[in-house]
Design a protein around this motif. Structure first.
Motif, PDB file in Angstrom:
ATOM      1  N   UNK A 178       1.083  -7.978  11.007  1.00  0.00           N
ATOM      2  CA  UNK A 178       2.034  -7.264  11.848  1.00  0.00           C
ATOM      3  C   UNK A 178       3.051  -6.514  10.994  1.00  0.00           C
ATOM      4  N   UNK A 179       3.444  -5.355  11.493  1.00  0.00           N
ATOM      5  CA  UNK A 179       4.415  -4.535  10.778  1.00  0.00           C
ATOM      6  C   UNK A 179       5.087  -3.609  11.774  1.00  0.00           C
ATOM      7  N   UNK A 180       6.401  -3.479  11.695  1.00  0.00           N
ATOM      8  CA  UNK A 180       7.113  -2.559  12.562  1.00  0.00           C
ATOM      9  C   UNK A 180       6.722  -1.125  12.239  1.00  0.00           C
ATOM     10  N   UNK A 181       6.725  -0.286  13.263  1.00  0.00           N
ATOM     11  CA  UNK A 181       6.380   1.127  13.073  1.00  0.00           C
ATOM     12  C   UNK A 181       7.269   1.785  12.023  1.00  0.00           C
ATOM     13  N   UNK A 182       8.530   1.429  11.990  1.00  0.00           N
ATOM     14  CA  UNK A 182       9.455   2.059  11.060  1.00  0.00           C
ATOM     15  C   UNK A 182       8.992   1.902   9.615  1.00  0.00           C
ATOM     16  N   UNK A 183       8.264   0.838   9.340  1.00  0.00           N
ATOM     17  CA  UNK A 183       7.762   0.597   7.987  1.00  0.00           C
ATOM     18  C   UNK A 183       6.267   0.909   7.880  1.00  0.00           C
ATOM     19  N   UNK A 184       5.502   0.546   8.904  1.00  0.00           N
ATOM     20  CA  UNK A 184       4.065   0.782   8.856  1.00  0.00           C
ATOM     21  C   UNK A 184       3.700   2.247   8.799  1.00  0.00           C
ATOM     22  N   UNK A 185       4.510   3.107   9.431  1.00  0.00           N
ATOM     23  CA  UNK A 185       4.219   4.544   9.415  1.00  0.00           C
ATOM     24  C   UNK A 185       4.363   5.148   8.036  1.00  0.00           C
ATOM     25  N   UNK A 186       5.048   4.449   7.140  1.00  0.00           N
ATOM     26  CA  UNK A 186       5.237   4.932   5.765  1.00  0.00           C
ATOM     27  C   UNK A 186       4.094   4.514   4.844  1.00  0.00           C
ATOM     28  N   UNK A 187       3.249   3.615   5.305  1.00  0.00           N
ATOM     29  CA  UNK A 187       2.187   3.071   4.458  1.00  0.00           C
ATOM     30  C   UNK A 187       0.970   4.006   4.421  1.00  0.00           C
ATOM     31  N   UNK A 188       0.192   3.872   3.362  1.00  0.00           N
ATOM     32  CA  UNK A 188      -1.082   4.587   3.252  1.00  0.00           C
ATOM     33  C   UNK A 188      -2.139   3.641   2.701  1.00  0.00           C
ATOM     34  N   UNK A 189      -3.378   3.984   2.943  1.00  0.00           N
ATOM     35  CA  UNK A 189      -4.515   3.216   2.426  1.00  0.00           C
ATOM     36  C   UNK A 189      -4.972   3.851   1.120  1.00  0.00           C
ATOM     37  N   UNK A 190      -5.227   2.997   0.125  1.00  0.00           N
ATOM     38  CA  UNK A 190      -5.629   3.496  -1.198  1.00  0.00           C
ATOM     39  C   UNK A 190      -6.913   2.784  -1.627  1.00  0.00           C
ATOM     40  N   UNK A 191      -8.019   3.501  -1.623  1.00  0.00           N
ATOM     41  CA  UNK A 191      -9.296   2.959  -2.101  1.00  0.00           C
ATOM     42  C   UNK A 191      -9.780   3.860  -3.238  1.00  0.00           C
ATOM     43  N   UNK A 192      -9.596   3.404  -4.447  1.00  0.00           N
ATOM     44  CA  UNK A 192      -9.956   4.215  -5.623  1.00  0.00           C
ATOM     45  C   UNK A 192     -11.331   3.813  -6.144  1.00  0.00           C
ATOM     46  N   UNK A 193     -11.979   4.719  -6.844  1.00  0.00           N
ATOM     47  CA  UNK A 193     -13.312   4.410  -7.394  1.00  0.00           C
ATOM     48  C   UNK A 193     -13.321   3.211  -8.336  1.00  0.00           C
ATOM     49  N   UNK A 194     -12.196   2.951  -9.002  1.00  0.00           N
ATOM     50  CA  UNK A 194     -12.147   1.838  -9.943  1.00  0.00           C
ATOM     51  C   UNK A 194     -11.534   0.578  -9.379  1.00  0.00           C
ATOM     52  N   UNK A 195     -11.367   0.503  -8.046  1.00  0.00           N
ATOM     53  CA  UNK A 195     -10.658  -0.626  -7.449  1.00  0.00           C
ATOM     54  C   UNK A 195     -11.525  -1.876  -7.413  1.00  0.00           C
ATOM     55  N   UNK A 196     -10.909  -3.025  -7.671  1.00  0.00           N
ATOM     56  CA  UNK A 196     -11.557  -4.320  -7.492  1.00  0.00           C
ATOM     57  C   UNK A 196     -11.370  -4.807  -6.060  1.00  0.00           C
ATOM     58  N   UNK A 197     -10.183  -4.539  -5.506  1.00  0.00           N
ATOM     59  CA  UNK A 197      -9.859  -4.904  -4.123  1.00  0.00           C
ATOM     60  C   UNK A 197      -9.538  -3.625  -3.359  1.00  0.00           C
TER      61      UNK A 197
END
Length: 453
Positions: free
Chosen positions: A224-243
């Motif tokens: 769970x996350x409030x919109x005020x903070x969740x709207x600032x987030x982004x998803x990051x999936x890089x080619x070298x990512x382990x997770x």
């Protein structure tokens, strides 16, 4: 604003608040002597912010209000009160309702304009990892042997209990996790209230292990996350990512806690350079992503840490930009096709035109401090926005011009902490009405406190 003049619940009774109001008058005599001045705060089941002392009598006064909340089935109310020198008090009680998120203050939190709406990152699924292989360190036999050495008297789960957990989760448990529960089912009754036995158990398995009934899948909705903070987030999936840097995954099986509120999970949807079945940590201080703890459950129990992530430097321009900082002084330096979140902070320069933002394919969040936008009406052209955060004056311009983007899922009115909440609530209700969402309700309660001592 939706006003109620006739108290119908204990929380709306003057007697419920009388002691709090007396303490407020004593603490803010000079402020309240100014005509029209108000003192504000909030009281909720989980906490309160009332600007009075913290002695026993003051706490008892607030607890009387909290008791009324519990009795009335209300989660939280904020308030604003005027008290005349002669003792007449007018109390405005604000119930934000289901369309308004709580904020740590008297003002409304984010307005959820579409019922059940979540920020875009909460809809991003992880990439599938069909070719991901277990780490070479996976060794169920070694894992079982080491656990039985450490926990010779542990009560293990039956196969029926394991199958029941798999049925509830809708997926098969990884072999290492099955081995772990065959050795110990981690039920409180097995320790018979012996806290030392609990401590030894946690040391043996390297975490506070959940029992099978408490296993859960950490899909996005569980973070769970409030919109005020969740709207600032982004998803990051890089080619070298382990997770994978997603909010949640149907392949993250949470099985324990590190003792500090952070969850441990077996990861069946690892990043491109990760291993199926690796152990990851979901921090309680973050809403997106997870960190590698160990390459396998075997490694976790044996105390062998996971390899470095190997992310490498990201050559892509950032998906989040903060303008009016030391790095970015104008919009043009922030703009690119991958921009998702733009925050315009207060600065010394002139306000910005938003013309250069038109047509950006992924821009979904705009946050602008008061006075930073030359013409708020330009926002109407940003049709891809899902979240908009503006000062009250900019919202007023948009509303008067009928230029509020109707594709919004959430909105936030940015105000100073000491700003009168009543006009802000009026503005919030105008926005909620546009989407036919439940309004913030104000109940006005008045009474006489008598002359001050």
């Amino acid at each position: 604003m939706d006003d109620q003049q006739s108290p119908s619940l204990p929380i709306h009774a003057f007697a419920t608040w009388e002691s709090v109001l007396r303490f407020l008058r004593a603490s803010h005599r000079d402020r309240l002597a100014v005509p029209g001045a108000r003192v504000t705060g909030f009281v909720g089941r989980g906490g309160w912010s009332v600007p009075i002392g913290h002695g026993r009598d003051e706490r008892d006064a607030v607890e009387r209000v909290r008791g009324a909340l519990l009795n009335d089935g209300i989660e939280v109310v904020s308030f604003a009160v005027e008290i005349e020198p002669a003792g007449r008090a007018v109390l405005h009680i604000l119930e934000h309702g289901p369309a308004v998120e709580h904020s740590a203050g008297p003002h409304p939190g984010a307005l959820v304009l579409a019922e059940g709406a979540l920020p875009a990152p909460w809809h991003r699924l992880p990439d599938q990892a069909p070719g991901a292989a277990p780490a070479a360190s996976v060794d169920p036999a070694l894992l079982e042997r080491r656990l039985r050495e450490r926990l010779p008297d542990a009560v293990g789960a039956t196969e029926a209990e394991i199958v029941s957990a798999e049925t509830r989760l809708g997926m098969a448990l990884p072999d290492e996790l099955k081995v772990l529960y065959r050795v110990t089912r981690a039920k409180w009754e097995d320790w018979r209230g012996d806290y030392e036995a609990v401590r030894r158990h946690s040391e043996a398995v390297r975490c506070e292990l959940f029992d099978l009934e408490s296993l859960y899948v950490a899909e996005a909705a569980t973070r769970e996350c409030l919109w005020q903070f969740g709207a600032r987030e982004t998803v990051d999936i890089r080619p070298g990512a382990v997770v994978q840097g997603v909010v949640g995954s149907a392949g993250w099986i949470v099985f324990g806690d590190n003792g500090g509120g952070d969850r441990l999970a077996v990861d069946l949807t690892p990043g491109p350079r990760g291993h199926a079945g690796q152990v990851i940590l979901l921090s309680h201080e973050q809403s997106v992503g997870a960190a590698l703890v160990a390459d396998s459950l075997t490694d976790l129990v044996l105390g062998r840490p996971g390899a470095e992530s190997g992310l490498g430097e990201d050559q892509r321009p950032p998906a989040v930009a903060y303008v009016n900082t030391s790095g970015l002084r104008n919009l043009e330096t922030a703009i690119h096709s991958g921009l998702e979140v733009l925050s315009i902070r207060s600065g010394d320069g002139p306000p910005f035109s938003l013309a250069s933002l038109m047509g950006l394919p992924r821009l979904r969040t705009l946050i602008a401090c008061p006075g930073t936008i030359a013409d708020p009406r330009e926002i109407a052209g940003l049709t891809g926005l899902e979240y908009l955060e503006l000062g009250a004056q900019d919202w007023r311009v948009l509303l008067d011009a009928k230029a509020v983007p109707r594709g919004l899922s959430a909105a936030f009115i940015k105000v100073d902490d000491d700003e009168d909440p009543l006009p802000v609530v009026d503005l919030a209700n105008e926005l909620l009405t546009l989407w036919d969402r439940p309004a913030i309700i104000r109940t006005v309660v008045s009474g006489d406190l008598g002359p001050a001592a």
